[in-house]
Scaffold this motif. Structure first.
Motif, PDB file in Angstrom:
ATOM      1  N   CYS A   1     -25.436  24.853-111.306  1.00 25.18           N
ATOM      2  CA  CYS A   1     -24.842  23.857-112.181  1.00 25.18           C
ATOM      3  C   CYS A   1     -25.084  22.414-111.723  1.00 25.18           C
ATOM      4  N   ASP A   2     -24.816  22.160-110.428  1.00 24.65           N
ATOM      5  CA  ASP A   2     -24.894  20.774-109.972  1.00 24.65           C
ATOM      6  C   ASP A   2     -26.324  20.260-109.962  1.00 24.65           C
TER       7      ASP A   2
ATOM      8  N   ALA B   1     -27.167  19.361-113.494  1.00 20.61           N
ATOM      9  CA  ALA B   1     -26.554  18.072-113.832  1.00 20.61           C
ATOM     10  C   ALA B   1     -27.409  16.926-113.304  1.00 20.61           C
ATOM     11  N   ARG B   2     -27.935  17.095-112.096  1.00 21.11           N
ATOM     12  CA  ARG B   2     -28.755  16.027-111.518  1.00 21.11           C
ATOM     13  C   ARG B   2     -30.074  15.848-112.269  1.00 21.11           C
TER      14      ARG B   2
ATOM     15  N   ARG C   1     -22.200  17.786-119.557  1.00 22.85           N
ATOM     16  CA  ARG C   1     -21.451  18.554-120.545  1.00 22.85           C
ATOM     17  C   ARG C   1     -19.991  18.121-120.587  1.00 22.85           C
TER      18      ARG C   1
ATOM     19  N   LEU D   1     -23.307  11.645-108.489  1.00 24.65           N
ATOM     20  CA  LEU D   1     -24.530  12.429-108.284  1.00 24.65           C
ATOM     21  C   LEU D   1     -25.777  11.570-108.124  1.00 24.65           C
TER      22      LEU D   1
ATOM     23  N   ALA E   1     -16.327  19.550-111.704  1.00 27.72           N
ATOM     24  CA  ALA E   1     -17.033  18.939-110.580  1.00 27.72           C
ATOM     25  C   ALA E   1     -18.501  19.357-110.585  1.00 27.72           C
ATOM     26  N   ALA E   2     -18.743  20.646-110.801  1.00 24.84           N
ATOM     27  CA  ALA E   2     -20.129  21.122-110.798  1.00 24.84           C
ATOM     28  C   ALA E   2     -20.916  20.469-111.933  1.00 24.84           C
ATOM     29  N   SER E   3     -20.261  20.283-113.082  1.00 25.23           N
ATOM     30  CA  SER E   3     -20.970  19.689-114.214  1.00 25.23           C
ATOM     31  C   SER E   3     -21.263  18.211-113.961  1.00 25.23           C
ATOM     32  N   LEU E   4     -20.565  17.610-112.985  1.00 26.22           N
ATOM     33  CA  LEU E   4     -20.856  16.221-112.623  1.00 26.22           C
ATOM     34  C   LEU E   4     -21.879  16.151-111.490  1.00 26.22           C
ATOM     35  N   GLY E   5     -22.509  17.285-111.224  1.00 24.46           N
ATOM     36  CA  GLY E   5     -23.569  17.289-110.216  1.00 24.46           C
ATOM     37  C   GLY E   5     -23.061  17.353-108.791  1.00 24.46           C
ATOM     38  N   ILE E   6     -21.807  17.765-108.627  1.00 27.84           N
ATOM     39  CA  ILE E   6     -21.243  17.843-107.275  1.00 27.84           C
ATOM     40  C   ILE E   6     -21.505  19.228-106.698  1.00 27.84           C
ATOM     41  N   ASN E   7     -22.054  19.271-105.503  1.00 24.41           N
ATOM     42  CA  ASN E   7     -22.297  20.542-104.829  1.00 24.41           C
ATOM     43  C   ASN E   7     -20.960  21.052-104.278  1.00 24.41           C
TER      44      ASN E   7
END
Lengths: 287, 255, 354
Positions: B70-71, B74-75, B80, B103, C204-210
């Protein structure tokens, strides 16, 4: 060989009690998604109610068990109404902390009232049976038979009665159950009552070969959690099978490896299993 | 922009998404519709990387992103929003948005301990980006409010802003107009169009047909996990399969 | 500006911080007796551990029930290295912190793959395993006897930390350092990253956070705090036993955190001080404090989940927002623009900037 069968018997005894306690825990989790950390304290209160009614009031063992079941069922419903119901929309940390609060309170209360000392619960069944060359204390037979018949009764209740199938329906699909008009409050109270009664009966069965003291629920509740994680949170057969797995692992591990570390076996097993499969052993993997 | 090849997701034996292939073009509004439980949300989760598909391939700007976390997705520029808006109620609206640009930053624990220049620069950058997207969604006047105190529609806009703060090229909106009134829905539709005007591709799930029909460039209809139609609003509207799916599901709901 | 607002504003100024530090520095001079200084120093040591818990539980939203176990692990690491292996205090102290970090990393990598309830239950079990190991592994831990004659922190001939007052200042210094680092983290992008995870993993994951990397980082920070506090505790009380790892300590820390305000900066300190002194003043409660604290936890999560500091901050935030709105309205009235601007129109206007 005899020693081996002795361990089988031990495993069955432990496993059936673990299963009974885990069943109550898994039912509540299935319906409300609350990991009820106070469940071990309910178990402990059940043991004390039986103990007090038997020792101080001279009540018969079975009557004491019934009284304990009713008392703890009421206590569990009270917890649901006063604590878990108001918290059903709160962030997930809150209900866990509240459950811990209930647990701490019940333990401190019992300790203040009856002290921290260990007590031995009397039982009318002190005979030692001799079956096929094995010496078996009657209470152990009672535990195994009692626990499994209670599981059977619970199974029939969930499968054959209207209320039971409502509980199962809600455990499987909360939103769906809501849509077809199930009274969620009533189901929640009923589930808590059943889980409390199971804990009290389990305590009254098990306490005579163990000890009664305020912290007696600690280890048990943690093992019950291990069991329902093993068996899949919310799964009824999973709780029974998981209970037996842990019971046997402890009986044999304690005998063949080390009694000192007997209590660690369940947790070590959990660590190993969750390291390999983070969703538990029998989970279906949807959520 | 986004090419989906034979996408399938099974839960146990049940296929929630079954052999769906579709292509979404850049700078367009693409909508996914279908009866309840048709597999729309699962489809989104697959594209966003929240779940790995059982079979099939997802291609984004020529890159294979199937099964990517997912992350990372997003990058790569896919943002979403969720059906329920998730925000931190206790802090201000602006504070909620600052993390959105995280990010695109590099600072680590060490930068935090020594309060490095990189950290200070990046914090400035994130704050500026938060202010920018707040302006974009038309909420600069409530940036200082506690998030718990703003209206449902404003929360939806904040969720949009948060997604935009990640500098996405594709935004997936899951029922953006759920739980708000018709007038607010229109304003939200205007905002979605504005996003596309500014070079963002939109893909949304929605139940409000009026909104979809006037807004979407392309519609995909899913029923029981399978794509049953795709095309312009007019094409979809007159497709007998679509009409049947909707009428059928109405009967189901009525029963 | 009302007096209330002035006071609340003062709470947020650097002057308030200086006032608090000065008060803490002066405390030994105004304290009635040495015992009070001792209690305060002990509260500071616990507060350090609570700040650790606040990072993983308050900021990152993961209820870690093994926290007391890591505290005990720090204490034991220090005790074993100094008593059994003859290390000097400070190298052992650093090693204890490292032990907390390394074990935290190992436990974190496994446990943080689990969500919510699973994580809480798993860490409860980890805490119990730590307790059992300390209790049973006699060759390493001296078993149920515990470890005695732990050296106090070395003062390099300048100060004697076996004395209560010097130790008080040492504990204060470590606590201030802990709060300083906690505040750096909380107010930085890193803290915001943790907070996004607390709101929701999916968000958080959808904001690109690992998720994994950040959760493990928060966990390692928290266990390091806990083991440093534990090592300091061992150097203060000078004897420890397996009871330090009992889960009740974790529950105590949850109480401190919840009373003060979970996820806030000053909450951990305030909660620890309030509850410590409350317990002290109700001495008869010591053993039965849970009769009060148990229901208090329940009441807090139902009615005041934000705690003292959290409630204060929300109240202040609302007042500031209201004041801001009022001043905006005044400006508008003054510039006498067309008073009824629809929100849609302002949307359009704002959009042109973007």
């Amino acid at each position: 060989m005899e020693l081996f069968f002795q361990q089988v018997l031990n495993g069955l005894t432990l496993g059936s009690i673990y299963g009974l306690v885990a069943l109550g825990l898994t039912l509540v989790y299935g319906i409300l998604h609350v990991p009820n950390f106070a469940h071990g304290a309910l178990y402990m209160v059940g043991a004390y109610v039986s103990y007090i009614t038997m020792v101080d009031f001279g009540v018969n063992y079975w009557v004491a068990m019934l009284l304990a079941a009713v008392a703890v069922a009421l206590l569990a419903v009270l917890c649901e109404r006063l604590v878990f119901n108001p918290l059903r929309h709160a962030p997930p940390i809150h209900d866990k902390i509240a459950a811990i609060g209930i647990m701490l309170f019940l333990e401190a209360l019992v300790q203040m009232q009856w002290g921290a000392e260990f007590r031995r619960m009397p039982t009318p069944y002190t005979d030692i049976l001799d079956i096929a060359g094995m010496t078996i204390p009657a209470q152990r037979v009672l535990i195994i038979a009692g626990a499994f018949s209670l599981m059977a009764v619970l199974h029939l209740f969930l499968k054959k009665t209207m209320t039971g199938s409502t509980i199962v329906a809600m455990a499987q699909n909360r939103e769906g159950a809501f849509l077809v008009g199930i009274d969620a409050n009533r189901v929640a109270m009923m589930t808590f009552a059943i889980s409390g009664a199971l804990a009290a009966v389990g305590a009254t069965l098990f306490a005579p070969i163990n000890l009664v003291y305020p912290a007696m629920g600690h280890l048990l509740i943690m093992k019950a959690f291990v069991i329902i994680i093993l068996g899949g949170m919310g799964s009824i057969p999973g709780a029974i099978v998981g209970g037996l797995i842990i019971g046997f692992a402890e009986a044999f591990g304690g005998f063949y490896i080390s009694t000192d570390y007997k209590d660690i076996i369940a947790f070590a097993l959990l660590v190993v299993i969750l390291s390999i499969k983070p969703t538990g052993l029998f989970s279906k993997g949807v959520h | 922009m986004l090419k989906i090849h034979n996408l399938t997701k099974r839960f146990g034996g049940l296929a929630a998404v079954n052999n769906v292939s579709i292509e979404f073009e850049a700078n367009k509004i693409n909508a996914i519709i279908g009866p309840n439980g048709a597999g729309k949300s699962t489809f989104f989760n697959l594209v966003a990387g929240a779940m790995a598909p059982t079979e099939g391939r997802i291609e984004y700007q020529g890159m294979d992103i199937t099964g990517m976390a997912c992350d990372r997705i997003a990058r790569l520029g896919i943002a979403r929003t969720f059906q329920t808006t998730m925000l931190f109620d206790q802090s201000t609206v602006l504070d909620n948005l600052i993390v959105g640009h995280r990010l695109r930053t590099q600072s680590r624990l060490w930068d935090v301990i020594i309060n490095s220049k990189r950290l200070r620069d990046e914090e400035k950058k994130c704050r500026a980006r938060a202010q920018e997207v707040l302006d974009f969604v038309g909420l600069s006047h409530i940036g200082h409010r506690i998030t718990a105190d703003i209206s449902q529609e404003e929360k939806k806009r904040v969720a949009f802003a948060l997604a935009l703060a990640t500098d996405p090229e594709l935004v997936l909106l899951d029922e953006p107009a759920g739980g708000i009134n018709p007038e607010e829905t229109e304003n939200l539709a205007a905002l979605i169009r504005k996003m596309v005007d500014h070079g963002v591709t939109v893909c949304l799930i929605e139940h409000k047909m009026d909104m979809i029909m006037s807004l979407a460039d392309k519609i995909m209809v899913i029923d029981h996990g399978e794509k049953i139609a795709e095309g312009t609003p007019d094409e979809v509207k007159n497709n007998p399969l679509v009409i049947e799916a909707y009428l059928g599901s109405d009967e189901d709901a009525a029963a | 500006m009302s007096a209330l607002t002035k006071i609340s504003n003062f709470f947020m100024t650097p002057a308030m911080k200086i006032a608090m530090i000065v008060a803490a520095l002066l405390f030994p001079f105004v304290a009635g007796n040495e015992y009070q200084i001792y209690v305060m120093a002990l509260a500071f040591v616990w507060a350090i551990a609570v700040y650790g818990m606040n990072i993983i539980t308050g900021l990152c939203g993961q209820l870690n029930l093994a926290h007391g176990g890591f505290f005990a692990m720090g204490a034991y690491a220090l005790a074993i290295l100094t008593v059994d292996h003859g290390w000097a205090f400070w190298p052992a102290f650093i090693a204890a912190g490292a032990v907390g970090a390394i074990l935290g990393f190992l436990v974190g990598v496994i446990s943080l793959r689990l969500k919510e309830h699973y994580f809480a239950i798993f860490t409860l079990c980890v805490g119990f395993i730590i307790y059992l190991l300390l209790d049973k592994w006699e060759e390493l831990t001296h078993g149920a006897l515990g470890i005695i004659n732990i050296p106090a922190p070395s003062g390099f001939g300048l100060v004697d930390f076996t004395e209560t007052t010097p130790f008080y200042y040492l504990a204060l210094a470590f606590m201030v350092l802990s709060i300083w680092l906690a505040s750096r983290i909380a107010h930085s992008l890193l803290g915001r990253t943790f907070l996004a995870i607390r709101i929701s993993d999916d968000l958080a994951a959808s904001l690109g956070i690992n998720l994994m990397r950040n959760k493990v980082l928060a966990f390692v920070l928290s266990t390091t705090y806990a083991s440093v506090a534990g090592a300091l505790y061992a150097g203060m009380v000078r004897f420890i036993g397996p009871a330090e790892a009992e889960v009740t300590h974790t529950f105590d820390m949850i109480t401190y955190l919840l009373v003060g305000g979970i996820g806030t900066l000053m909450g951990p300190l305030l909660g620890t001080l309030v509850i410590t002194w409350l317990t002290q003043s109700l001495q008869f409660l010591e053993e039965y404090r849970m009769i009060v604290f148990g229901p208090m936890l329940v009441v807090l999560v139902i009615f005041f989940p934000k705690g003292v500091v959290g409630s204060f901050l929300s109240w202040r935030g609302r007042r500031l927002a209201a004041a801001h709105d009022a001043s905006q309205a005044k400006e508008k009235a003054a510039s006498n623009t067309s008073s009824s601007k629809s929100s849609a129109a302002s949307t359009q206007e704002a959009g042109n900037h973007a």
